[in-house]
Design a protein around this motif. Structure first.
Motif, PDB file in Angstrom:
ATOM      1  N   LEU A  68      39.968  33.937  42.540  1.00  0.00           N
ATOM      2  CA  LEU A  68      39.380  33.837  43.879  1.00  0.00           C
ATOM      3  C   LEU A  68      37.878  34.053  43.816  1.00  0.00           C
ATOM      4  O   LEU A  68      37.113  33.388  44.531  1.00  0.00           O
ATOM      5  N   ALA A  69      37.428  34.971  42.951  1.00  0.00           N
ATOM      6  CA  ALA A  69      35.994  35.201  42.787  1.00  0.00           C
ATOM      7  C   ALA A  69      35.303  33.929  42.312  1.00  0.00           C
ATOM      8  O   ALA A  69      34.187  33.611  42.744  1.00  0.00           O
ATOM      9  N   ALA A  70      35.952  33.176  41.422  1.00  0.00           N
ATOM     10  CA  ALA A  70      35.347  31.958  40.887  1.00  0.00           C
ATOM     11  C   ALA A  70      35.157  30.897  41.970  1.00  0.00           C
ATOM     12  O   ALA A  70      34.147  30.176  41.970  1.00  0.00           O
ATOM     13  N   VAL A  71      36.105  30.784  42.895  1.00  0.00           N
ATOM     14  CA  VAL A  71      35.940  29.842  44.013  1.00  0.00           C
ATOM     15  C   VAL A  71      34.733  30.235  44.854  1.00  0.00           C
ATOM     16  O   VAL A  71      33.915  29.392  45.238  1.00  0.00           O
ATOM     17  N   ASP A  72      34.594  31.530  45.122  1.00  0.00           N
ATOM     18  CA  ASP A  72      33.449  32.007  45.895  1.00  0.00           C
ATOM     19  C   ASP A  72      32.137  31.750  45.149  1.00  0.00           C
ATOM     20  O   ASP A  72      31.160  31.269  45.750  1.00  0.00           O
TER      21      ASP A  72
END
Length: 316
Positions: free
Chosen positions: A124-128
């Motif tokens: 999820l951090a990578a999408v952000d």
């Protein structure tokens, strides 16, 4: 996140090895006795896992990426390739997996790098991060490719004691600004670093993590809902990490929802696949035609260490 420049997951594809094994088949290699094995099946809801010891890491993570890229008119539009992974060392130090993946996929213009440290919340951090980079560049039509997927190469990589058995599955997310897809309405992440020692935690730390797991998860979920300007009743489904069924059953009363509002079907099919879980679940929901137009979904994951993350997306 309501502007035309909202981070949008425009496509999601997944891949898992064809080889399936039962929890009982891997239990011996993990040193689990009969009672521990029964715990994973009967209490935690894990039954089958996907794994292929002969499949190299690069061959695990690139098929989903190729599937996503088939619908991209020009691969040079991919400006970033972000390989998000849970385990900090997924390959020998002299191998840059992100760079190798970019080369294998023919992404000549992509800046390729890895993202970790938030363990199973890193996806999820990578999408952000992808959305923030694209906004900073302000290049019309530019895209980012987020890849996840890891090998269960050792006992320490495959087993979270008394909690979860890991499987192998990969995901690829095509991220852009605006456009059709899953538009990010909010993203909240909180790290409680006192639990950073995940391999040899003290008894006090282990107890605190267990006692605070549900309250901290629920707090992040509610904060994410508030940031998106929605209530739990506005969410079609929680799309979770597949750590196990029992942890989610503990959280349901505090969230004020019932089991059918959390998508748990893949726990028994795949096990816990590191930070790929929410994306694998999204792809399954799409295949089951359960991602409705205009529907809002809450993605969430918890990484040992301890990081709690939640993201509200809207299907546009």
């Amino acid at each position: 996140m309501e502007s035309a420049a909202a981070t949008t997951v425009q496509a999601v594809q997944t891949y898992a090895p064809e080889r399936s094994v039962t929890v009982e088949e891997v239990a011996g290699g993990l040193g689990l006795n009969r009672h521990q094995t029964r715990l994973f099946r009967r209490v935690h809801g894990q039954r089958m896992l996907r794994e292929d010891p002969e499949l190299p890491l690069l061959d695990l993570i690139t098929p989903a990426a190729r599937a996503v890229l088939r619908d991209v008119d020009d691969p040079d539009r991919i400006r970033y390739l972000i390989f998000a992974h849970t385990i900090q060392s997924v390959a020998p130090s002299y191998l840059d997996v992100a760079m190798l993946a970019a080369r294998e996929l023919g992404l000549r213009r992509a800046a390729a790098f890895a993202l970790t440290q938030q363990n199973c919340a890193t996806g999820l951090a990578a999408v952000d991060v992808a959305g923030e980079l694209l906004r900073a560049d302000d290049e019309p039509g530019a895209l980012a490719l987020v890849l996840t997927g890891e090998k269960t190469f050792s006992r320490i990589a495959q087993l979270v004691e008394n909690t979860s058995i890991m499987g192998e599955a990969a995901a690829a997310c095509l991220v852009g600004l605006a456009g059709a897809g899953l538009r990010v309405r909010s993203y909240v992440v909180r790290t409680h670093g006192q639990h950073a020692d995940i391999f040899r935690p003290s008894p006090a730390s282990r107890t605190e993590f267990s006692d605070t797991y549900v309250p901290r998860l629920v707090e992040v979920i509610h904060e994410c809902l508030a940031e998106a300007g929605v209530a739990m009743a506005d969410i079609e489904l929680i799309v979770p990490h597949n750590v196990n069924v029992s942890s989610w059953l503990r959280a349901l009363p505090d969230l004020g929802i019932d089991r059918k509002q959390v998508y748990l079907d893949n726990v028994e099919r795949y096990g816990h696949c590191f930070c790929s879980d929410p994306f694998v679940n999204l792809a399954t929901l799409r295949a089951e035609q359960r991602l409705i137009p205009g529907g809002r979904y809450l993605l969430t994951s918890v990484g040992l260490g301890a990081t709690y993350a939640a993201m509200v997306v809207e299907n546009s």
